[in-house]
Write an enzyme that holds these catalytic residues in place. Sequence first.
Site, PDB file in Angstrom:
ATOM      1  N   GLY A   1      47.844  39.190  31.154  1.00  0.00           N
ATOM      2  CA  GLY A   1      48.237  40.542  31.530  1.00  0.00           C
ATOM      3  C   GLY A   1      48.774  40.572  32.953  1.00  0.00           C
ATOM      4  N   ARG A   2      47.834  40.580  33.897  1.00  0.00           N
ATOM      5  CA  ARG A   2      48.166  40.768  35.299  1.00  0.00           C
ATOM      6  C   ARG A   2      49.296  39.861  35.804  1.00  0.00           C
ATOM      7  NH1 ARG A   2      44.472  42.553  39.049  1.00  0.00           N
ATOM      8  NH2 ARG A   2      42.831  42.099  37.562  1.00  0.00           N
TER       9      ARG A   2
ATOM     10  N   TYR B   1      47.622  47.025  36.058  1.00  0.00           N
ATOM     11  CA  TYR B   1      46.389  47.739  36.426  1.00  0.00           C
ATOM     12  C   TYR B   1      46.632  48.698  37.595  1.00  0.00           C
ATOM     13  CZ  TYR B   1      44.578  43.915  33.584  1.00  0.00           C
ATOM     14  OH  TYR B   1      44.367  43.015  32.560  1.00  0.00           O
TER      15      TYR B   1
ATOM     16  N   GLU C   1      46.831  34.741  26.591  1.00  0.00           N
ATOM     17  CA  GLU C   1      47.117  36.181  26.492  1.00  0.00           C
ATOM     18  C   GLU C   1      46.958  36.735  27.908  1.00  0.00           C
ATOM     19  OE1 GLU C   1      44.214  37.578  23.611  1.00  0.00           O
ATOM     20  OE2 GLU C   1      42.617  37.279  25.062  1.00  0.00           O
TER      21      GLU C   1
ATOM     22  N   CYS D   1      40.230  64.595  48.402  1.00  0.00           N
ATOM     23  CA  CYS D   1      39.149  64.990  49.302  1.00  0.00           C
ATOM     24  C   CYS D   1      37.942  64.101  49.064  1.00  0.00           C
ATOM     25  CB  CYS D   1      38.789  66.446  49.050  1.00  0.00           C
ATOM     26  SG  CYS D   1      40.248  67.488  48.990  1.00  0.00           S
TER      27      CYS D   1
ATOM     28  N   GLY E   1      43.660  36.060  32.690  1.00  0.00           N
ATOM     29  CA  GLY E   1      42.841  35.907  33.888  1.00  0.00           C
ATOM     30  C   GLY E   1      43.509  35.179  35.035  1.00  0.00           C
TER      31      GLY E   1
HETATM   32  C1  LIG Z   1      42.089  41.987  30.014  1.00  0.00           C
HETATM   33  C2  LIG Z   1      42.160  40.895  29.043  1.00  0.00           C
HETATM   34  C3  LIG Z   1      43.186  39.943  29.125  1.00  0.00           C
HETATM   35  C4  LIG Z   1      44.198  39.931  30.236  1.00  0.00           C
HETATM   36  O1  LIG Z   1      43.598  39.618  31.434  1.00  0.00           O
HETATM   37  P1  LIG Z   1      44.467  39.408  32.762  1.00  0.00           P
HETATM   38  O2  LIG Z   1      43.443  39.139  33.787  1.00  0.00           O
HETATM   39  O3  LIG Z   1      45.219  40.660  32.988  1.00  0.00           O
HETATM   40  O4  LIG Z   1      45.384  38.262  32.496  1.00  0.00           O
HETATM   41  C5  LIG Z   1      43.248  38.977  28.147  1.00  0.00           C
HETATM   42  N1  LIG Z   1      42.341  38.932  27.140  1.00  0.00           N
HETATM   43  C6  LIG Z   1      41.334  39.816  27.039  1.00  0.00           C
HETATM   44  C7  LIG Z   1      40.379  39.710  25.922  1.00  0.00           C
HETATM   45  C8  LIG Z   1      41.206  40.824  27.986  1.00  0.00           C
HETATM   46  O5  LIG Z   1      40.197  41.691  27.893  1.00  0.00           O
END
Ligand SMILES: *Cc1c(COP(=O)(O)O)cnc(C)c1O
Length: 406
Positions: free
Chosen positions: A274-275, A373, A272, A344, A236
Amino acid sequence: MADLAGHVRTAILDARERDAAPMAAFFYDLDALASHARTVKAALPEGVELYYAIKANSDTPLLNTLAPIVDGFELSSGGELDRAEACRVDKPWLLSGPGKLDSELEHAVAMQVSAVHVESLSEIDRLAAIAHTKGRVQPVFIRINPALDDAFSTRLNMAGRASPFGIDEAQLPEAVARVDARPSLALQGFHVHAMSHQKSAERHLALMAFYLTRWPEWQALSRTPSSVTHLNVGGGIGVDYTGSDLFDWPGFCRALADQLDALEHRPVVRFEIGRFLSAFCGYYVMEVLDAKQSHGEHFLICRGGTHQFRLPAAQNHDHPVWHLPRQMATTGPWHDWTVVGQLCTPKDVLSRRQALKNPRPGDLLVLPLAGAYGYNISHADFLCHPRPALHYLPAHAPQRVTEASP
Ligand SMILES: *Cc1c(COP(=O)(O)O)cnc(C)c1O
């Protein structure tokens, strides 16, 4: 925001030379990804773990780049299990997410994943039965949906209110008792992923402090609290797409270290993310096909569109746009341009109010921050346009993967 790095520009222009068709393509700078991930990891307090949430971008070259750096991968589907298995470096991974199939749980148990995050009471029962049948003891984290103050909220809240994710704190004693009662499950920790897009380090720290305050109570629910060792605090961490307000990760990590040092019994904290790991390495490049005015607004119509790069439309922001003119030294007026794709639908807008100097058909537009994403959340088959080319830099990585249209 930084300028386009020279080697990325060269790769884009080289790729355009090789292909006469107007360009719509993604470029991923794997060296930049590795160096960013190393920095993110190095800033973490001693003993804190970094997993990569691969749903942000699960392309094999990115996973192979990250695997030697991160402590593991967080996966949320059978397809992601396959991606992780194809990875060159074997790293621990864990399975989370709502609506796990029995087949996915079986796969995860058979593969001896480092943990399964259980998201409901019935999932605990299903997993216990599967692990029992396979004669294994599966490490488990219980995902909690804690009651959260409004002060913590972001645009993408996943907890603190009614949600399909995790188990309410009111049901937690029951969930812990169910796990404890099953010899095929071992409660190893708790998991909270409450929000995405958190741009304020200060607010995220307050959230961490809240989790750490709760931790002893959660841990004490277990019959054997000392075997409950881990607190997965989710991901997050936000990315500022329209400004230059970088999340203060080093400052955040220092303050987190202070929070942990103040605890008598600290959990093993695991992120954990991601972004914040993969966003910065990616670029979406579109070729200008047409420039026109309508009712006083200037439009650039470009190859590709939000069916390939849905992120700005999904998040409702105006993505930054860099201009790579075909002929340098363009003279001509500056205007504010609205950058759209070939779909379109009036929703196919990537950016509004981009001040550009005399952009013309044949010029390229580069949209940075496209590594997370981006393509993987898009609806690439809409209108039967060809899929974008995917380029992974440097050249020793698989160079060009063009997926055929189905
Ligand atoms: C999507 C997700 C993440 C990663 O979130 P980011 O905002 O990309 O860091 C981590 N844990 C869970 C459970 C998620 O669903």
